[in-house]
Scaffold this active site. Structure first.
Site, PDB file in Angstrom:
ATOM      1  N   MET A  63      -5.817  -0.466   7.885  1.00  0.00           N
ATOM      2  CA  MET A  63      -5.033   0.646   8.192  1.00  0.00           C
ATOM      3  C   MET A  63      -4.607   0.882   6.752  1.00  0.00           C
ATOM      4  SD  MET A  63      -5.193   1.986  11.188  1.00  0.00           S
ATOM      5  CE  MET A  63      -4.106   3.148  11.014  1.00  0.00           C
ATOM      6  N   GLU A  64      -4.331  -0.106   6.007  1.00  0.00           N
ATOM      7  CA  GLU A  64      -3.704   0.097   4.756  1.00  0.00           C
ATOM      8  C   GLU A  64      -4.943   0.940   3.765  1.00  0.00           C
ATOM      9  OE1 GLU A  64      -1.135  -2.385   6.872  1.00  0.00           O
ATOM     10  OE2 GLU A  64      -3.375  -2.522   6.671  1.00  0.00           O
ATOM     11  N   LEU A  77       3.015   0.676  14.841  1.00  0.00           N
ATOM     12  CA  LEU A  77       2.891  -0.745  15.228  1.00  0.00           C
ATOM     13  C   LEU A  77       2.002  -1.582  14.211  1.00  0.00           C
ATOM     14  CD1 LEU A  77       1.873   0.154  18.962  1.00  0.00           C
ATOM     15  CD2 LEU A  77       3.999  -0.381  18.243  1.00  0.00           C
ATOM     16  N   CYS A  78       1.607  -1.240  13.157  1.00  0.00           N
ATOM     17  CA  CYS A  78       1.207  -1.836  12.212  1.00  0.00           C
ATOM     18  C   CYS A  78       2.167  -2.970  11.390  1.00  0.00           C
ATOM     19  CB  CYS A  78       0.703  -1.055  11.006  1.00  0.00           C
ATOM     20  SG  CYS A  78      -0.694  -0.066  11.155  1.00  0.00           S
ATOM     21  N   HIS A  79       1.802  -4.042  11.246  1.00  0.00           N
ATOM     22  CA  HIS A  79       2.530  -5.154  10.837  1.00  0.00           C
ATOM     23  C   HIS A  79       2.714  -4.793   9.006  1.00  0.00           C
ATOM     24  CE1 HIS A  79       0.857  -7.209  14.168  1.00  0.00           C
ATOM     25  NE2 HIS A  79       1.982  -7.847  14.282  1.00  0.00           N
ATOM     26  N   ASP A 100      -2.935  18.512  -2.636  1.00  0.00           N
ATOM     27  CA  ASP A 100      -1.531  19.165  -3.128  1.00  0.00           C
ATOM     28  C   ASP A 100      -1.482  19.642  -4.665  1.00  0.00           C
ATOM     29  OD1 ASP A 100       1.237  19.823  -2.914  1.00  0.00           O
ATOM     30  OD2 ASP A 100       1.390  18.108  -4.254  1.00  0.00           O
TER      31      ASP A 100
END
Length: 156
Positions: free
Chosen positions: A112-113, A74-76, A127
């Site tokens: 969020m980014e 739901l992120c733009h 990793d």
């Protein structure tokens, strides 16, 4: 009670930001990767077999920030104007702290980014170092500072 990401029928929906004004937005996030002293030493001495861990993790973080809307439903999608990635190395704790910042002028925030960039940098570091220390711990993912937007500025 109404939820911003649900429509009238209760289905998930991206928030409509069409009429929101464009404003300056900035968010900082951090996360830590804790490892064995031996792994930390090899990382600092650039002896990790997979190559330059910090360079690869930095590029992975930048790429992740740009792809956040593809990963979080739901992120733009945002036109980021700046992505910063820094590493603070703490020998006393055998820990790498990853700090990210995302900036733009837009209609919605960039928390969020910044979080996505930090988490993917940590996963990339894990990793690349897991052959040396498979017991590393990724810990403390959080937004540490936000500027701009409706809710204003704050710092943790």
């Amino acid at each position: 009670m109404s939820f911003s990401h649900l429509d009238q029928q209760g289905k998930a929906s991206m928030v409509d930001i069409t009429d929101k004004p464009v404003s300056y937005r900035e968010a900082w996030a951090k996360v830590s990767v804790k490892m064995s002293p031996a792994c930390f030493t090899q990382l600092m001495d650039k002896r990790i077999a997979k190559g330059d861990v910090f360079a690869v993790a930095r590029v992975a973080a930048i790429q992740a920030a740009k792809k956040t809307a593809e990963l979080i439903p739901l992120c733009h999608p945002l036109a980021l104007s700046k992505i910063e990635v820094d590493f603070d190395c703490h020998a006393d704790k055998s820990e790498i702290e990853i700090l990210t910042c995302c900036k733009l002028s837009g209609k919605t925030g960039v928390e969020m980014e910044a979080l996505t960039a930090a988490s993917v940098a940590a996963l990339t570091l894990f990793d690349m170092c897991k052959a040396v220390d498979p017991l590393m711990v990724i810990d403390g993912l959080q937004v540490t500072e936000k500027r701009g937007g409706k809710s204003g500025d704050w710092q943790r």
